[in-house]
Design a protein around this motif. Sequence first.
Motif, PDB file in Angstrom:
ATOM      1  N   GLN A  12       0.702  -1.139  -0.068  1.00 35.35           N
ATOM      2  CA  GLN A  12      -0.178  -0.160  -0.068  1.00 35.35           C
ATOM      3  C   GLN A  12       0.938   1.278  -0.164  1.00 35.35           C
ATOM      4  O   GLN A  12       0.352   2.563   0.149  1.00 35.35           O
ATOM      5  CB  GLN A  12      -0.904  -0.072   1.377  1.00 35.35           C
ATOM      6  N   LEU A  16      -0.064   5.707   0.289  1.00 37.57           N
ATOM      7  CA  LEU A  16       0.392   6.589   1.479  1.00 37.57           C
ATOM      8  C   LEU A  16       0.157   8.084   1.261  1.00 37.57           C
ATOM      9  O   LEU A  16      -0.475   8.717   2.189  1.00 37.57           O
ATOM     10  CB  LEU A  16       1.946   6.493   1.759  1.00 37.57           C
ATOM     11  N   TYR A  19      -3.484   8.693   1.749  1.00 36.90           N
ATOM     12  CA  TYR A  19      -4.244   8.668   3.432  1.00 36.90           C
ATOM     13  C   TYR A  19      -3.419   9.800   3.825  1.00 36.90           C
ATOM     14  O   TYR A  19      -4.270  10.484   4.714  1.00 36.90           O
ATOM     15  CB  TYR A  19      -3.439   7.504   3.985  1.00 36.90           C
ATOM     16  N   THR A  22      -5.726  12.827   3.116  1.00 37.97           N
ATOM     17  CA  THR A  22      -7.336  12.913   3.460  1.00 37.97           C
ATOM     18  C   THR A  22      -7.328  13.047   4.871  1.00 37.97           C
ATOM     19  O   THR A  22      -8.261  13.641   5.358  1.00 37.97           O
ATOM     20  CB  THR A  22      -7.915  11.638   2.771  1.00 37.97           C
ATOM     21  N   ILE A  23      -6.277  12.438   5.653  1.00 43.37           N
ATOM     22  CA  ILE A  23      -6.181  12.850   7.028  1.00 43.37           C
ATOM     23  C   ILE A  23      -6.175  14.023   7.203  1.00 43.37           C
ATOM     24  O   ILE A  23      -6.755  14.732   8.356  1.00 43.37           O
ATOM     25  CB  ILE A  23      -5.038  11.968   7.629  1.00 43.37           C
ATOM     26  N   TYR A  40      -9.243   4.917   9.367  1.00 45.64           N
ATOM     27  CA  TYR A  40      -8.305   4.604   8.361  1.00 45.64           C
ATOM     28  C   TYR A  40      -7.528   3.202   8.904  1.00 45.64           C
ATOM     29  O   TYR A  40      -7.017   2.572   7.980  1.00 45.64           O
ATOM     30  CB  TYR A  40      -7.261   5.676   8.485  1.00 45.64           C
ATOM     31  N   SER A  41      -7.601   2.755  10.127  1.00 47.39           N
ATOM     32  CA  SER A  41      -7.056   1.711  10.345  1.00 47.39           C
ATOM     33  C   SER A  41      -7.758   0.439   9.781  1.00 47.39           C
ATOM     34  O   SER A  41      -7.183  -0.691   9.257  1.00 47.39           O
ATOM     35  CB  SER A  41      -7.189   1.255  11.980  1.00 47.39           C
ATOM     36  N   PHE A  44      -7.106   0.580   5.973  1.00 48.24           N
ATOM     37  CA  PHE A  44      -5.903  -0.132   5.740  1.00 48.24           C
ATOM     38  C   PHE A  44      -5.895  -1.499   5.822  1.00 48.24           C
ATOM     39  O   PHE A  44      -5.019  -2.340   4.763  1.00 48.24           O
ATOM     40  CB  PHE A  44      -4.610   0.573   6.680  1.00 48.24           C
ATOM     41  N   ASN A  47      -7.796  -3.103   2.966  1.00 48.76           N
ATOM     42  CA  ASN A  47      -7.131  -3.110   1.619  1.00 48.76           C
ATOM     43  C   ASN A  47      -5.882  -3.983   1.500  1.00 48.76           C
ATOM     44  O   ASN A  47      -5.566  -4.823   0.501  1.00 48.76           O
ATOM     45  CB  ASN A  47      -6.435  -1.607   1.527  1.00 48.76           C
ATOM     46  N   PHE A  86      -0.960   4.612  12.473  1.00 52.90           N
ATOM     47  CA  PHE A  86      -2.103   5.512  12.240  1.00 52.90           C
ATOM     48  C   PHE A  86      -2.344   6.369  13.461  1.00 52.90           C
ATOM     49  O   PHE A  86      -2.654   7.819  13.322  1.00 52.90           O
ATOM     50  CB  PHE A  86      -3.375   4.971  11.636  1.00 52.90           C
ATOM     51  N   THR A  90      -1.487  10.402  13.332  1.00 54.25           N
ATOM     52  CA  THR A  90      -2.798  11.350  13.221  1.00 54.25           C
ATOM     53  C   THR A  90      -2.629  12.466  14.306  1.00 54.25           C
ATOM     54  O   THR A  90      -2.939  13.538  14.079  1.00 54.25           O
ATOM     55  CB  THR A  90      -4.084  10.814  13.460  1.00 54.25           C
TER      56      THR A  90
END
Length: 204
Positions: A12, A16, A19, A22-23, A40-41, A44, A47, A86, A90
Amino acid sequence: MVNLILKDILIQKNMLIIYIATIILYLLVSVSPVFIVFVYSIVFIMNAFSSDEKDNANILLNSLPYTRKEIVSSKYIGAFIFTGLFMCYTYLLDFLLNGQEVLVLWKEILLIMGLVMIAMSFILPISYQFKTKHLAIVSVTLFGIYMVMVNYFVPDFNNQVRALVQKFMAVQELQLYLIATVIIIILYTGSWLLSIRIYERKAF
């Protein structure tokens, strides 16, 4: 098993930037970090899981020197690692963007981990039994409902989530946390064993 977890991260690497972007957007509109880390966890982990279903990847995995128990266990252990990563990312971004103190209370860590464990306890066995494309459809639908709800029906939804988190943080009875933790661990362990059983009985 470590290599299996690293595989889930490496496949993935091209995602990144999405991610990260968007975060940042979510933090700029004051979405709760707890909500961000939780969502998101899950994304992820799922995915990474769905990539194992593509191009007969499961056949390749089962040809490697890993038992099916290790393959399944890497997903459950990886869930903790990905959630932790994450969480760190974050809250660091929240500090840089909004000036919020990078102080994650143990209650907040328990809340995030507990939510992820509960969600994965149901999602992973279903995914091993069926296909993740069904979950993807449900996820997209739920996200659409969330966006409509936030924009038209419950515009202060994020504030309500934040208030709920604050109420959780205000609880002082350690016995409640202990009981909740034990229940979640039992649920997660049961899900883990169920997923192993489902995967071991599959033919590739």
